[in-house]
Design a protein around this motif. Structure first.
Motif, mmCIF file in Angstrom:
data_model
loop_
_atom_site.group_PDB
_atom_site.id
_atom_site.type_symbol
_atom_site.label_atom_id
_atom_site.label_comp_id
_atom_site.label_asym_id
_atom_site.label_seq_id
_atom_site.Cartn_x
_atom_site.Cartn_y
_atom_site.Cartn_z
ATOM 1 N N LEU A 114 -16.674 -20.060 -11.093
ATOM 2 C CA LEU A 114 -16.883 -18.767 -10.460
ATOM 3 C C LEU A 114 -15.748 -18.329 -9.547
ATOM 4 C CD1 LEU A 114 -20.689 -18.931 -9.509
ATOM 5 C CD2 LEU A 114 -19.628 -18.050 -11.597
ATOM 6 N N ASN A 115 -14.781 -19.209 -9.276
ATOM 7 C CA ASN A 115 -13.686 -18.823 -8.382
ATOM 8 C C ASN A 115 -12.410 -19.551 -8.776
ATOM 9 O OD1 ASN A 115 -14.396 -21.414 -7.423
ATOM 10 N ND2 ASN A 115 -13.577 -20.922 -5.394
ATOM 11 N N GLY A 116 -11.406 -19.470 -7.888
ATOM 12 C CA GLY A 116 -10.105 -20.024 -8.214
ATOM 13 C C GLY A 116 -9.966 -21.507 -7.980
ATOM 14 N N GLY A 117 -9.986 -21.952 -6.714
ATOM 15 C CA GLY A 117 -9.818 -23.363 -6.401
ATOM 16 C C GLY A 117 -8.840 -23.514 -5.242
ATOM 17 N N PRO A 118 -8.484 -24.726 -4.862
ATOM 18 C CA PRO A 118 -8.742 -26.006 -5.555
ATOM 19 C C PRO A 118 -10.193 -26.499 -5.497
ATOM 20 C CG PRO A 118 -7.593 -26.388 -3.491
ATOM 21 C CD PRO A 118 -7.618 -24.907 -3.680
ATOM 22 N N VAL A 119 -10.957 -26.114 -4.458
ATOM 23 C CA VAL A 119 -12.392 -26.397 -4.492
ATOM 24 C C VAL A 119 -13.046 -25.269 -5.279
ATOM 25 C CG1 VAL A 119 -14.490 -26.728 -3.151
ATOM 26 C CG2 VAL A 119 -12.306 -27.579 -2.268
ATOM 27 N N ILE A 120 -13.778 -25.624 -6.316
ATOM 28 C CA ILE A 120 -14.289 -24.632 -7.272
ATOM 29 C C ILE A 120 -15.797 -24.464 -7.106
ATOM 30 C CG2 ILE A 120 -14.480 -24.045 -9.719
ATOM 31 C CD1 ILE A 120 -12.098 -25.930 -10.223
ATOM 32 N N LEU A 121 -16.239 -23.221 -7.063
ATOM 33 C CA LEU A 121 -17.677 -22.964 -7.089
ATOM 34 C C LEU A 121 -18.130 -22.969 -8.539
ATOM 35 C CD1 LEU A 121 -20.262 -22.293 -5.522
ATOM 36 C CD2 LEU A 121 -19.738 -19.871 -5.875
ATOM 37 N N LEU A 122 -19.125 -23.783 -8.825
ATOM 38 C CA LEU A 122 -19.625 -23.976 -10.181
ATOM 39 C C LEU A 122 -21.076 -23.524 -10.274
ATOM 40 C CD1 LEU A 122 -18.255 -27.589 -10.687
ATOM 41 C CD2 LEU A 122 -17.231 -25.489 -11.587
ATOM 42 N N ARG A 123 -21.466 -23.136 -11.474
ATOM 43 C CA ARG A 123 -22.840 -22.678 -11.691
ATOM 44 C C ARG A 123 -23.370 -23.207 -13.013
ATOM 45 N NH1 ARG A 123 -23.828 -16.294 -11.860
ATOM 46 N NH2 ARG A 123 -22.539 -16.459 -13.747
ATOM 47 N N ARG A 124 -24.631 -23.560 -12.991
ATOM 48 C CA ARG A 124 -25.363 -23.840 -14.227
ATOM 49 C C ARG A 124 -26.540 -22.882 -14.294
ATOM 50 N NH1 ARG A 124 -24.837 -28.468 -17.413
ATOM 51 N NH2 ARG A 124 -27.026 -28.281 -17.992
ATOM 52 N N ASP A 134 -13.516 -19.216 -1.784
ATOM 53 C CA ASP A 134 -12.097 -18.859 -1.904
ATOM 54 C C ASP A 134 -11.459 -18.719 -0.518
ATOM 55 O OD1 ASP A 134 -11.490 -18.886 -4.604
ATOM 56 O OD2 ASP A 134 -12.181 -16.830 -4.937
ATOM 57 N N TYR A 135 -12.208 -18.121 0.403
ATOM 58 C CA TYR A 135 -11.696 -17.975 1.765
ATOM 59 C C TYR A 135 -11.537 -19.345 2.427
ATOM 60 C CZ TYR A 135 -11.334 -16.367 6.624
ATOM 61 O OH TYR A 135 -10.917 -16.133 7.902
ATOM 62 N N ALA A 136 -12.483 -20.242 2.197
ATOM 63 C CA ALA A 136 -12.381 -21.601 2.734
ATOM 64 C C ALA A 136 -11.146 -22.306 2.175
ATOM 65 C CB ALA A 136 -13.641 -22.387 2.395
ATOM 66 N N ASN A 137 -10.870 -22.128 0.891
ATOM 67 C CA ASN A 137 -9.671 -22.714 0.291
ATOM 68 C C ASN A 137 -8.409 -22.185 0.955
ATOM 69 O OD1 ASN A 137 -10.730 -24.475 -1.720
ATOM 70 N ND2 ASN A 137 -11.192 -22.733 -3.035
ATOM 71 N N SER A 138 -8.386 -20.871 1.204
ATOM 72 C CA SER A 138 -7.191 -20.283 1.826
ATOM 73 C C SER A 138 -6.991 -20.807 3.248
ATOM 74 C CB SER A 138 -7.290 -18.754 1.826
ATOM 75 O OG SER A 138 -8.323 -18.301 2.691
ATOM 76 N N LEU A 139 -8.098 -20.997 3.983
ATOM 77 C CA LEU A 139 -7.983 -21.538 5.331
ATOM 78 C C LEU A 139 -7.435 -22.963 5.307
ATOM 79 C CD1 LEU A 139 -11.362 -20.311 6.919
ATOM 80 C CD2 LEU A 139 -9.064 -19.410 7.361
ATOM 81 N N ARG A 140 -7.896 -23.767 4.364
ATOM 82 C CA ARG A 140 -7.404 -25.146 4.262
ATOM 83 C C ARG A 140 -5.927 -25.172 3.891
ATOM 84 N NH1 ARG A 140 -11.651 -29.594 1.799
ATOM 85 N NH2 ARG A 140 -12.984 -29.668 3.661
ATOM 86 N N GLN A 141 -5.531 -24.270 2.982
ATOM 87 C CA GLN A 141 -4.129 -24.237 2.578
ATOM 88 C C GLN A 141 -3.231 -23.808 3.726
ATOM 89 O OE1 GLN A 141 -4.410 -21.671 -0.811
ATOM 90 N NE2 GLN A 141 -5.037 -23.312 -2.217
ATOM 91 N N MET A 142 -3.719 -22.855 4.538
ATOM 92 C CA MET A 142 -2.952 -22.413 5.711
ATOM 93 C C MET A 142 -2.791 -23.562 6.699
ATOM 94 S SD MET A 142 -4.548 -18.612 6.326
ATOM 95 C CE MET A 142 -3.836 -18.541 7.971
ATOM 96 N N THR A 143 -3.860 -24.305 6.922
ATOM 97 C CA THR A 143 -3.815 -25.438 7.838
ATOM 98 C C THR A 143 -2.844 -26.514 7.335
ATOM 99 O OG1 THR A 143 -6.093 -25.047 8.512
ATOM 100 C CG2 THR A 143 -5.183 -27.218 8.969
ATOM 101 N N ALA A 144 -2.900 -26.789 6.029
ATOM 102 C CA ALA A 144 -2.032 -27.809 5.443
ATOM 103 C C ALA A 144 -0.571 -27.406 5.534
ATOM 104 C CB ALA A 144 -2.429 -28.060 3.997
ATOM 105 N N SER A 145 -0.282 -26.123 5.394
ATOM 106 C CA SER A 145 1.122 -25.671 5.411
ATOM 107 C C SER A 145 1.735 -25.711 6.800
ATOM 108 C CB SER A 145 1.210 -24.240 4.856
ATOM 109 O OG SER A 145 0.512 -23.332 5.721
ATOM 110 N N THR A 146 0.886 -25.724 7.822
ATOM 111 C CA THR A 146 1.401 -25.750 9.199
ATOM 112 C C THR A 146 1.526 -27.161 9.754
ATOM 113 O OG1 THR A 146 -0.843 -25.458 10.078
ATOM 114 C CG2 THR A 146 0.459 -23.461 9.687
ATOM 115 N N GLN A 147 1.060 -28.140 9.004
ATOM 116 C CA GLN A 147 1.100 -29.514 9.484
ATOM 117 C C GLN A 147 2.392 -30.222 9.067
ATOM 118 O OE1 GLN A 147 -2.563 -31.267 8.071
ATOM 119 N NE2 GLN A 147 -3.774 -30.371 9.705
#
Length: 251
Positions: free
Chosen positions: A139-149, A238-251
């Protein structure tokens, strides 16, 4: 006929529809087109029937042959043109005065493309010791993916409930006895290839993203997003993924 016997027969008659409903199986989903990438590297295309309860695909090839493909043999697949049956809509869509145009068409195709992935799944058994490959819709991009059944099941029409049929206690002539109900289960697909069941989506998503939890709740409030709605939750993840990526890029 004596009174006790008449009562027993009436009780049995009233329970028969419930027993029949309990025995109903899942309804497969049908798609007009698909592209299936197999684990051996081959790609097959054709109309597709998805048996979610069995994690099995039936692909009708261009020459008319039908190929049966289990999840074990699938790397990924995408479908489009889902075939929807409008004579299986829930009761609230019915209009007893005039039949809306969508009800006059027996079939229609929803053209939106939908990608699927394969993950090992324990069928939500907390103490399971093994898993099996299963299909999950992405249902979304990633790296953490929302999945549905999704699971389509038949449910009995509540024609005996006066709130559905103005004062009537029997099924209107020509109306179906059952309708299709869509059950939805949501999961997170982790970058490590495992899945996390979202039994209570808001609680479980915030628990998975503890450092971003406060920002996620604020984001959901600002954009009127519901953690229990798949499309809304996809934006939140997706927003949570972007926040994690921002945090990782500043470390």
């Amino acid at each position: 006929m004596n009174r006790p016997l008449r009562y027993c027969l009436s009780l049995v008659s009233s329970l028969l529809p419930l027993a029949a409903a309990a025995q109903l199986k899942s309804i497969p989903q049908e798609f007009a087109a698909s592209t299936v990438v197999l684990t051996n590297g081959d790609t097959i295309r054709g109309s597709l029937v998805l048996h979610n309860d069995l994690d099995l695909l039936l692909v009708t090839m261009a020459d008319g042959t039908v190929r049966t493909v289990p999840a074990l043999a699938v790397r990924t697949f995408a479908v489009s043109g889902e075939v929807m049956r409008f004579d299986r809509l829930p009761p609230q869509y019915y209009n007893y005065v005039s039949t809306p145009p969508r009800m006059r068409r027996r079939w229609a195709q929803v053209q939106r493309a939908r990608p699927f992935l394969v993950y090992p799944w324990d069928h939500d058994h907390d103490y399971a010791t093994s898993t099996a490959p299963a299909f999950f819709e992405r249902l979304n991009g990633g790296p953490v993916i929302l999945l549905r059944r999704q699971r389509l099941v038949s449910r009995a029409m509540p024609w005996s409930d006066p709130s559905w049929v103005s004062g009537y206690t029997t099924r209107p002539v020509g109306m179906p006895t059952y309708y299709t109900d869509v059950r939805e289960l949501l999961y997170l697909g982790t970058p490590q290839g495992s899945i996390v069941a979202l039994r209570r989506p808001k609680r479980d998503v915030l628990a998975y993203f503890p450092a971003e939890a406060e920002q996620l709740e604020q984001f959901a409030r600002q954009h009127n997003l519901d953690f229990n709605e798949g499309a809304h939750l996809a934006r939140i993840v997706d927003y949570a993924n972007s926040l994690r990526q921002m945090t990782a890029s500043t470390q």
